[in-house]
Scaffold this motif. Sequence first.
Motif, PDB file in Angstrom:
ATOM      1  N   ASP A 188       0.824  -1.104  -0.039  1.00 21.57           N
ATOM      2  CA  ASP A 188       0.191  -0.161  -0.115  1.00 21.57           C
ATOM      3  C   ASP A 188       0.883   1.358   0.004  1.00 21.57           C
ATOM      4  N   ALA A 189       2.042   1.269   0.747  1.00 20.31           N
ATOM      5  CA  ALA A 189       2.946   2.394   0.699  1.00 20.31           C
ATOM      6  C   ALA A 189       3.596   2.590  -0.448  1.00 20.31           C
ATOM      7  N   ILE A 190       3.961   1.286  -1.246  1.00 17.83           N
ATOM      8  CA  ILE A 190       4.730   1.568  -2.650  1.00 17.83           C
ATOM      9  C   ILE A 190       3.779   2.129  -3.511  1.00 17.83           C
ATOM     10  N   ALA A 191       2.408   1.649  -3.537  1.00 15.78           N
ATOM     11  CA  ALA A 191       1.317   2.382  -4.483  1.00 15.78           C
ATOM     12  C   ALA A 191       1.376   3.549  -4.153  1.00 15.78           C
ATOM     13  N   LEU A 192       1.249   4.005  -2.843  1.00 18.26           N
ATOM     14  CA  LEU A 192       1.320   5.680  -2.498  1.00 18.26           C
ATOM     15  C   LEU A 192       2.578   6.344  -3.055  1.00 18.26           C
ATOM     16  N   PHE A 197       4.535  10.625  -5.478  1.00 19.16           N
ATOM     17  CA  PHE A 197       5.771  11.148  -5.859  1.00 19.16           C
ATOM     18  C   PHE A 197       6.208  10.780  -7.183  1.00 19.16           C
ATOM     19  N   GLY A 198       5.416   9.972  -7.650  1.00 25.35           N
ATOM     20  CA  GLY A 198       5.847   9.543  -9.227  1.00 25.35           C
ATOM     21  C   GLY A 198       4.873   9.778 -10.260  1.00 25.35           C
ATOM     22  N   LYS A 247       4.045   9.218   5.343  1.00 21.01           N
ATOM     23  CA  LYS A 247       3.232   9.881   6.135  1.00 21.01           C
ATOM     24  C   LYS A 247       2.922  11.302   5.137  1.00 21.01           C
ATOM     25  N   ALA A 248       3.635  11.964   4.536  1.00 22.71           N
ATOM     26  CA  ALA A 248       3.456  12.948   3.759  1.00 22.71           C
ATOM     27  C   ALA A 248       2.600  12.702   2.391  1.00 22.71           C
ATOM     28  N   ALA A 252      -1.282  14.211   2.066  1.00 23.29           N
ATOM     29  CA  ALA A 252      -1.492  15.206   0.964  1.00 23.29           C
ATOM     30  C   ALA A 252      -2.874  14.641   0.208  1.00 23.29           C
ATOM     31  N   GLU A 253      -3.028  13.449   0.369  1.00 29.34           N
ATOM     32  CA  GLU A 253      -4.208  12.847  -0.381  1.00 29.34           C
ATOM     33  C   GLU A 253      -5.407  13.006   0.419  1.00 29.34           C
ATOM     34  N   GLN A 254      -5.254  13.163   1.733  1.00 27.32           N
ATOM     35  CA  GLN A 254      -6.433  13.433   2.630  1.00 27.32           C
ATOM     36  C   GLN A 254      -6.713  14.821   2.580  1.00 27.32           C
ATOM     37  N   GLU A 255      -6.105  15.892   2.079  1.00 26.24           N
ATOM     38  CA  GLU A 255      -6.419  17.241   2.026  1.00 26.24           C
ATOM     39  C   GLU A 255      -7.053  17.430   0.731  1.00 26.24           C
ATOM     40  N   ARG A 256      -7.063  16.592  -0.355  1.00 24.20           N
ATOM     41  CA  ARG A 256      -7.592  16.865  -1.578  1.00 24.20           C
ATOM     42  C   ARG A 256      -9.322  16.467  -1.443  1.00 24.20           C
TER      43      ARG A 256
END
Length: 256
Positions: A188-192, A197-198, A247-248, A252-256
Amino acid sequence: MIEPKKDVIRQTDAEAIRLAKTLIRAARFGALAVVEPGTGAPLASRVGVATDIDGAPLILISMLSAHTGALVADPRCSLLLGEPGKGDPLAHPRISLACRAVLLERGSADQVRAERRYLNRNPKAKLYAGLGDFSFFRLEPGRASLNGGFGKAYLLDRDDFVTGRALVEELAGSEQAALDHMNADHRDAIALYARHFGGAAGDGWIVTGFDADGMDLAALDATCRIFFPQPLQAARELRSVLVEMAKAGRAAEQER
């Protein structure tokens, strides 16, 4: 009056260096140019590519091929990397590395690391990597010519895109354990990382390599290069950097 010739080479900046590193790290194949023995004529061939921890390209080639014989006779070579996309292929970034090929002795520490990283990057190569006539070469870059698109030409030195050897040895001892852990327990973190970031969509992303500057991801035939906010100064920093990036990304996704 004759006007002075315009210098088309731009000053190398951080953006150019980042693009060069991305092209090198993201490549799974490239065009290898060698000097043909006897004739001295140029000879080009497509080869599979991965990178060592410091960013030097790695290739796996058959000792029966013409380009391998050429490298053994004369290690000077050039490697062209960068995939064309839609439209004019010359509008897409590419980089040409001037290198000297080094045959890695089977069973040596460098060869074992090269094989591990190459197969992480190109798992289908396991079908022939163990055959007796296939060998790993490390391409030692001397300089590079980067074309970022029309009007964006740069000349880079080795130090612009190859990481110092000190951290390479330190990372080499812990990299595979970190890869196995992330790919088994933190998909899940890798997908994030891929999304945030990518800018990469889709599922199925895994990490194929860590280095001082960042990490390489893959999902089937797709690749994605992710840079750390700051280069690692020690291998032990890897875990905390990955945690903070997750975490970052989530924030960022929660703020969208």
